[in-house]
Design a protein around this motif. Structure first.
Motif, mmCIF file in Angstrom:
data_model
loop_
_atom_site.group_PDB
_atom_site.id
_atom_site.type_symbol
_atom_site.label_atom_id
_atom_site.label_comp_id
_atom_site.label_asym_id
_atom_site.label_seq_id
_atom_site.Cartn_x
_atom_site.Cartn_y
_atom_site.Cartn_z
ATOM 1 N N CYS A 75 39.079 41.426 36.970
ATOM 2 C CA CYS A 75 38.520 42.641 37.538
ATOM 3 C C CYS A 75 37.004 42.699 37.365
ATOM 4 C CB CYS A 75 39.148 43.860 36.875
ATOM 5 S SG CYS A 75 40.074 44.879 38.025
ATOM 6 N N LYS B 224 39.746 49.458 44.402
ATOM 7 C CA LYS B 224 39.811 50.292 43.211
ATOM 8 C C LYS B 224 40.154 51.709 43.662
ATOM 9 C CE LYS B 224 38.599 49.311 39.538
ATOM 10 N NZ LYS B 224 37.335 49.538 38.800
ATOM 11 N N MET C 154 46.404 47.518 36.434
ATOM 12 C CA MET C 154 46.317 46.599 37.565
ATOM 13 C C MET C 154 47.710 46.050 37.829
ATOM 14 S SD MET C 154 42.739 44.540 37.122
ATOM 15 C CE MET C 154 43.371 43.466 35.842
ATOM 16 N N ARG D 273 44.646 48.621 41.776
ATOM 17 C CA ARG D 273 43.697 48.673 40.655
ATOM 18 C C ARG D 273 43.277 50.134 40.507
ATOM 19 N NH1 ARG D 273 38.803 45.847 41.072
ATOM 20 N NH2 ARG D 273 38.686 46.360 43.287
ATOM 21 N N GLY E 77 43.263 48.143 32.878
ATOM 22 C CA GLY E 77 42.444 47.820 34.048
ATOM 23 C C GLY E 77 40.961 48.005 33.758
#
Length: 378
Positions: free
Chosen positions: A6, A208, A287, A296, A375
């Motif tokens: 990420c 996201k 995630m 996410r 995440g």
């Protein structure tokens, strides 16, 4: 490994060199070859996609919930947090599939991740909208990353262009559950909005996502209880499952606080006067890779202490009913069942930490606390 993956979203200057950008091909026409899509052997996996995005449902009743919540029902040792850890893991599936996704890049920032063996094949049909760039860091036949045609310089131009694509893919059933609700596309929460995208398409682009989740609780006779909602069976996602009193995704153009007030009224009939008392208490993140979709998400958490005589009333038809349940019993339900919508378990587990229902002496305490933020909280 998940966090490292990420973190690529923070800086991709090295990935997008001037030479790489110079190789982008600008093809301004939109073309959809439906016959080629339907005839392609590689794309005869729509049933698998439907399985990945189909709603989860449950036929349990409130009586089942109450029975499970009773302390004597719970078979596990109360000091064992394994059941909670299992729920966190449920929201963080598929880390072994990270290599199946390639970055989605806008203005030299990674804003998402797209499955390189499935969804990219559909996007390739829109030559005037999406561009595939090769890079040595991604030595595969699909290419190093996906971006938008450079002719789309303004956010509103990108929004319109991608909306046309989503409309076609939605009509084809490739992206189910179109909601006509726009989500902002950006590399992090405080970054500029690069364009807006239909909410239902967000997992296919690995964007996201942000949401607000509120624990509404009541204190009476020294005991805390949580108002829990049971989702309508007509909901396209997770019908009939347990949910927070109030929760919702964060659309484009509205703040967390404003969205919470709106959701409070729509979902539980909570007036603005009461909703304004909600306290922001942090965030959880996860995630989740489910076949071709990559979620996410960052969920901003709120607590609201409600009057003893308050009874929620759903206004938008999305909640079947509500039940006020002692917090200790809610904890048992999360630990022992999968009755709750998966990400709600994370937010309530965080509540259990903050209100002293989970204690440092319990096995796995620090591991569970850390993994509630698995995440990238950016």
């Amino acid at each position: 490994m998940a966090s490292g993956f990420c973190s690529l979203g923070l800086n991709v200057t090295s990935l997008l060199s001037s030479h790489a950008l110079a190789r982008l091909v600008v093809l301004p026409t939109l073309r959809w070859r439906s016959s080629s899509i339907s005839m392609s052997p590689r794309l005869c996996i729509s049933r698998a996609l439907s399985a990945a995005t189909s709603p989860v449902s449950s036929s349990f009743t409130w009586d089942d919930v109450i029975e499970t919540g009773r302390a004597e029902y719970a078979p596990r040792n109360s000091s064992d947090l394994t059941g909670f850890l299992e729920k966190v893991d449920r929201c963080n599936r598929g880390s072994e599939k990270l290599a199946e996704f390639i970055p989605f890049v806008i203005e030299e920032q990674i804003v998402g991740y797209i499955h390189k063996g499935f969804f990219t094949e559909y996007l390739r049909e829109f030559h005037g909208i999406f561009t595939f760039a090769h890079n040595g860091s991604f030595p595969d036949r699909v290419g190093g990353y996906v971006t938008l045609n450079l002719m789309f310089q303004k956010p509103e131009d990108r929004t319109r262009a991608v909306a046309d694509v989503i409309k076609i893919l939605g009509d084809k059933g490739i992206i189910p559950g179109i909601r006509n609700e726009l989500y902002p596309v950006k590399s992090s929460f405080n970054a500029p909005v690069l364009f807006s995208l239909e909410r239902a398409a967000a997992p296919f682009f690995g964007l996201k996502g942000y949401g607000v989740h509120m624990n509404g609780y009541v204190k009476k006779d020294g005991q805390k209880s949580l108002w829990i909602g049971k989702r309508s069976l007509a909901k396209p996602t997770y019908p009939g499952m347990l949910d927070h009193l109030v929760a919702g995704g964060l659309p484009h153009g509205i703040s967390c606080g404003e969205n919470l007030v709106k959701e409070c009224e729509e979902e539980a009939g909570i007036s603005k006067t009461i909703a304004d008392r909600a306290i922001a208490v942090g965030a959880v993140s996860y995630m989740d890779i489910d076949q071709y979709c990559f979620k996410r998400d960052v969920l901003f958490c709120y607590d609201l202490e409600l009057p003893e005589d308050f009874v929620p009333q759903n206004q938008d038809g999305e909640v079947e009913s509500f039940k006020l349940i002692p917090v200790a019993q809610v904890a048992n339900v999360i630990r022992e069942t999968s009755f709750f919508k998966a990400n709600c378990s994370l937010v309530i587990t965080d509540f259990l930490f903050r209100h002293g229902f989970i204690k440092p002496e319990q096995l796995g305490y620090l591991d569970l606390y850390r993994r509630l933020r698995n995440g990238d909280c950016s």
